[in-house]
Design a protein around this motif. Structure first.
Motif, PDB file in Angstrom:
ATOM      1  N   VAL A 128      30.241  54.371  95.704  1.00 42.35           N
ATOM      2  CA  VAL A 128      31.417  53.571  95.190  1.00 42.35           C
ATOM      3  C   VAL A 128      32.719  53.773  95.848  1.00 42.35           C
ATOM      4  O   VAL A 128      33.022  55.127  96.063  1.00 42.35           O
ATOM      5  N   PHE A 129      33.211  53.094  96.360  1.00 42.05           N
ATOM      6  CA  PHE A 129      34.589  53.109  97.144  1.00 42.05           C
ATOM      7  C   PHE A 129      35.633  52.391  96.361  1.00 42.05           C
ATOM      8  O   PHE A 129      35.739  51.242  95.834  1.00 42.05           O
ATOM      9  N   GLY A 130      36.899  52.979  96.166  1.00 41.93           N
ATOM     10  CA  GLY A 130      37.875  52.523  95.437  1.00 41.93           C
ATOM     11  C   GLY A 130      37.499  52.257  93.977  1.00 41.93           C
ATOM     12  O   GLY A 130      37.072  53.096  93.340  1.00 41.93           O
ATOM     13  N   SER A 131      37.689  50.789  93.444  1.00 44.87           N
ATOM     14  CA  SER A 131      37.202  50.426  92.294  1.00 44.87           C
ATOM     15  C   SER A 131      37.494  51.357  91.039  1.00 44.87           C
ATOM     16  O   SER A 131      36.626  51.804  90.365  1.00 44.87           O
ATOM     17  N   GLY A 132      38.808  51.737  90.890  1.00 39.37           N
ATOM     18  CA  GLY A 132      39.502  52.552  90.028  1.00 39.37           C
ATOM     19  C   GLY A 132      38.826  52.223  88.579  1.00 39.37           C
ATOM     20  O   GLY A 132      38.478  53.169  87.855  1.00 39.37           O
ATOM     21  N   ASP A 133      39.173  51.062  87.991  1.00 34.06           N
ATOM     22  CA  ASP A 133      38.219  50.681  86.859  1.00 34.06           C
ATOM     23  C   ASP A 133      37.022  51.002  86.590  1.00 34.06           C
ATOM     24  O   ASP A 133      36.530  51.511  85.373  1.00 34.06           O
ATOM     25  N   LEU A 134      36.122  50.507  87.503  1.00 36.49           N
ATOM     26  CA  LEU A 134      34.679  50.883  87.617  1.00 36.49           C
ATOM     27  C   LEU A 134      34.562  52.229  87.235  1.00 36.49           C
ATOM     28  O   LEU A 134      33.536  52.745  86.752  1.00 36.49           O
ATOM     29  N   VAL A 135      35.219  53.125  88.336  1.00 38.31           N
ATOM     30  CA  VAL A 135      34.910  54.683  88.378  1.00 38.31           C
ATOM     31  C   VAL A 135      35.420  55.384  86.962  1.00 38.31           C
ATOM     32  O   VAL A 135      34.589  56.479  86.392  1.00 38.31           O
ATOM     33  N   GLN A 136      36.255  54.625  86.211  1.00 31.38           N
ATOM     34  CA  GLN A 136      36.708  55.374  84.844  1.00 31.38           C
ATOM     35  C   GLN A 136      35.349  55.039  83.862  1.00 31.38           C
ATOM     36  O   GLN A 136      34.766  56.113  83.258  1.00 31.38           O
ATOM     37  N   THR A 137      34.816  53.781  84.112  1.00 30.33           N
ATOM     38  CA  THR A 137      33.435  53.643  83.138  1.00 30.33           C
ATOM     39  C   THR A 137      32.560  54.462  83.482  1.00 30.33           C
ATOM     40  O   THR A 137      31.695  54.893  82.746  1.00 30.33           O
ATOM     41  N   LEU A 138      32.013  54.643  84.701  1.00 29.32           N
ATOM     42  CA  LEU A 138      30.910  55.472  85.449  1.00 29.32           C
ATOM     43  C   LEU A 138      31.263  56.877  84.862  1.00 29.32           C
ATOM     44  O   LEU A 138      30.534  57.538  84.582  1.00 29.32           O
ATOM     45  N   MET A 139      32.303  57.498  85.078  1.00 25.22           N
ATOM     46  CA  MET A 139      32.652  58.874  84.564  1.00 25.22           C
ATOM     47  C   MET A 139      32.585  58.951  83.166  1.00 25.22           C
ATOM     48  O   MET A 139      31.835  59.822  82.552  1.00 25.22           O
ATOM     49  N   ALA A 140      33.062  57.901  82.333  1.00 29.41           N
ATOM     50  CA  ALA A 140      32.781  58.130  81.131  1.00 29.41           C
ATOM     51  C   ALA A 140      31.461  58.041  80.395  1.00 29.41           C
ATOM     52  O   ALA A 140      30.946  58.570  79.235  1.00 29.41           O
ATOM     53  N   ASN A 141      30.627  57.380  81.374  1.00 28.60           N
ATOM     54  CA  ASN A 141      29.012  57.467  80.771  1.00 28.60           C
ATOM     55  C   ASN A 141      28.221  58.508  81.723  1.00 28.60           C
ATOM     56  O   ASN A 141      27.131  58.402  81.773  1.00 28.60           O
ATOM     57  N   ASP A 142      28.785  59.445  82.055  1.00 31.36           N
ATOM     58  CA  ASP A 142      28.283  60.466  82.815  1.00 31.36           C
ATOM     59  C   ASP A 142      27.105  59.955  84.132  1.00 31.36           C
ATOM     60  O   ASP A 142      26.055  60.557  84.051  1.00 31.36           O
ATOM     61  N   LEU A 143      27.368  58.920  84.572  1.00 30.39           N
ATOM     62  CA  LEU A 143      26.740  58.484  85.874  1.00 30.39           C
ATOM     63  C   LEU A 143      27.053  58.794  87.131  1.00 30.39           C
ATOM     64  O   LEU A 143      26.165  58.660  88.025  1.00 30.39           O
ATOM     65  N   VAL A 144      28.259  59.723  87.278  1.00 27.04           N
ATOM     66  CA  VAL A 144      28.585  60.176  88.566  1.00 27.04           C
ATOM     67  C   VAL A 144      27.846  61.411  88.953  1.00 27.04           C
ATOM     68  O   VAL A 144      28.109  62.447  88.253  1.00 27.04           O
ATOM     69  N   ASP A 145      27.085  61.759  90.166  1.00 23.73           N
ATOM     70  CA  ASP A 145      26.364  62.614  90.630  1.00 23.73           C
ATOM     71  C   ASP A 145      27.023  63.519  91.434  1.00 23.73           C
ATOM     72  O   ASP A 145      26.887  64.604  91.963  1.00 23.73           O
ATOM     73  N   GLU A 146      27.930  62.924  92.416  1.00 25.93           N
ATOM     74  CA  GLU A 146      28.893  63.358  93.294  1.00 25.93           C
ATOM     75  C   GLU A 146      30.187  62.992  93.531  1.00 25.93           C
ATOM     76  O   GLU A 146      30.298  61.660  93.612  1.00 25.93           O
ATOM     77  N   TYR A 147      31.134  63.692  93.927  1.00 22.57           N
ATOM     78  CA  TYR A 147      32.322  62.979  94.166  1.00 22.57           C
ATOM     79  C   TYR A 147      32.606  63.664  95.787  1.00 22.57           C
ATOM     80  O   TYR A 147      32.617  64.856  96.002  1.00 22.57           O
ATOM     81  N   GLN A 148      33.175  62.424  96.556  1.00 18.83           N
ATOM     82  CA  GLN A 148      33.589  63.040  97.997  1.00 18.83           C
ATOM     83  C   GLN A 148      35.261  62.276  97.868  1.00 18.83           C
ATOM     84  O   GLN A 148      35.290  61.408  97.809  1.00 18.83           O
ATOM     85  N   LEU A 149      35.928  63.461  97.917  1.00 22.13           N
ATOM     86  CA  LEU A 149      37.504  63.187  97.631  1.00 22.13           C
ATOM     87  C   LEU A 149      38.268  63.918  98.949  1.00 22.13           C
ATOM     88  O   LEU A 149      38.043  65.016  99.250  1.00 22.13           O
ATOM     89  N   MET A 150      38.803  62.657  99.676  1.00 20.00           N
ATOM     90  CA  MET A 150      39.607  63.011 100.698  1.00 20.00           C
ATOM     91  C   MET A 150      40.994  62.982 100.312  1.00 20.00           C
ATOM     92  O   MET A 150      41.720  62.191 100.097  1.00 20.00           O
ATOM     93  N   VAL A 151      41.487  64.283 100.166  1.00 21.02           N
ATOM     94  CA  VAL A 151      42.896  64.774  99.534  1.00 21.02           C
ATOM     95  C   VAL A 151      43.741  64.847 100.547  1.00 21.02           C
ATOM     96  O   VAL A 151      43.644  65.525 101.332  1.00 21.02           O
ATOM     97  N   HIS A 152      44.990  64.039 100.555  1.00 15.76           N
ATOM     98  CA  HIS A 152      45.882  63.789 101.634  1.00 15.76           C
ATOM     99  C   HIS A 152      47.246  64.744 101.304  1.00 15.76           C
ATOM    100  O   HIS A 152      47.414  64.779 100.232  1.00 15.76           O
ATOM    101  N   PRO A 153      47.781  65.190 102.361  1.00 18.09           N
ATOM    102  CA  PRO A 153      49.050  66.155 102.149  1.00 18.09           C
ATOM    103  C   PRO A 153      50.062  65.386 101.893  1.00 18.09           C
ATOM    104  O   PRO A 153      51.031  65.046 102.728  1.00 18.09           O
ATOM    105  N   LEU A 154      50.045  64.504 100.654  1.00 20.01           N
ATOM    106  CA  LEU A 154      51.040  63.482 100.422  1.00 20.01           C
ATOM    107  C   LEU A 154      51.293  63.525  98.825  1.00 20.01           C
ATOM    108  O   LEU A 154      50.324  63.332  98.312  1.00 20.01           O
ATOM    109  N   VAL A 155      52.634  63.523  98.392  1.00 19.39           N
ATOM    110  CA  VAL A 155      52.812  63.200  97.009  1.00 19.39           C
ATOM    111  C   VAL A 155      53.509  61.979  96.856  1.00 19.39           C
ATOM    112  O   VAL A 155      54.631  61.686  97.369  1.00 19.39           O
ATOM    113  N   LEU A 156      53.080  61.071  95.753  1.00 18.68           N
ATOM    114  CA  LEU A 156      53.804  59.809  95.599  1.00 18.68           C
ATOM    115  C   LEU A 156      54.683  59.757  94.233  1.00 18.68           C
ATOM    116  O   LEU A 156      55.384  58.947  94.255  1.00 18.68           O
TER     117      LEU A 156
END
Length: 200
Positions: A128-156
């Motif tokens: 899954v890329f992007g897809s914020g609403d979808l990811v919330q649903t997948l997390m809530a249903n314990d369907l995510v096996d792995e997170y690859q998070l590219m954390v940038h040195p930036l605060v918005l």
């Protein structure tokens, strides 16, 4: 059983909204679209590594439409064009009846049930890329096996976040970490309680 991997560009304060373009997603008056672009070349190897494991994409409607407006006519010289167009794509949407982009299918019925069924099929990673609403649903249903998070040195300070106030408490295990020259930290996590199952 296939693993479902959530791969996201994030700011240091967790914002995932509109990393690629100023007009990508202005919902909520978001004015920082395109924040990831200056860093893209620096995280290219991490993106390429993530693509290498992709067997199929699972996308929300908005992300699907952004991708479908670009990749079918993208230059063949771009590194991901062939794979993006040829890979199977599953779209979670309440409004789309059909998805015209090559090898795209609109998921029917409850999205959590549909993705759970996809995970039971033989094959490689569902990503899954992007897809914020979808990811919330997948997390809530314990369907995510792995997170690859590219954390940038930036605060918005504002914008849609991957982990929200509604996210459930979840223990994660760090399984891989890399830091790029520009200070982007590429973190791979798995839910701690299911890590042994993922490794089998």
């Amino acid at each position: 059983m296939r693993n479902l991997v959530v791969s996201e560009f994030l700011t240091l304060d967790g914002v995932m909204q509109a990393p690629g373009d100023s007009d990508e997603d202005t919902e909520g008056g978001f004015e920082h679209g395109g924040w990831q672009v200056p860093y893209f070349d620096d995280v290219g190897s991490a993106v390429a590594e993530g693509f290498a494991a992709v067997d199929a994409l699972v996308l929300g409607r908005k992300t699907y439409e952004i991708f479908a407006s670009y990749w079918p006519t993208a230059s063949e010289d771009e590194p991901f064009t062939e794979q993006m167009n040829s890979v199977d794509k599953y779209v979670a949407s309440r409004t789309l009846d059909a998805a015209d982009w090559q090898n795209s299918t609109v998921l029917e019925g409850d999205v959590a049930d549909a993705v759970a069924e996809l995970k039971q099929e033989p094959g490689g990673d569902l990503v899954v890329f992007g897809s914020g609403d979808l990811v919330q649903t997948l997390m809530a249903n314990d369907l995510v096996d792995e997170y690859q998070l590219m954390v940038h040195p930036l605060v918005l300070g504002t914008g849609k976040r991957l982990f929200t106030d509604e996210s459930e408490s979840t223990g994660l295990k760090l399984v891989e970490m890399e830091t790029t020259d520009s200070g982007v930290v590429v973190l791979t996590y798995r839910p701690a309680e299911t890590d042994s199952e993922v490794d089998e």
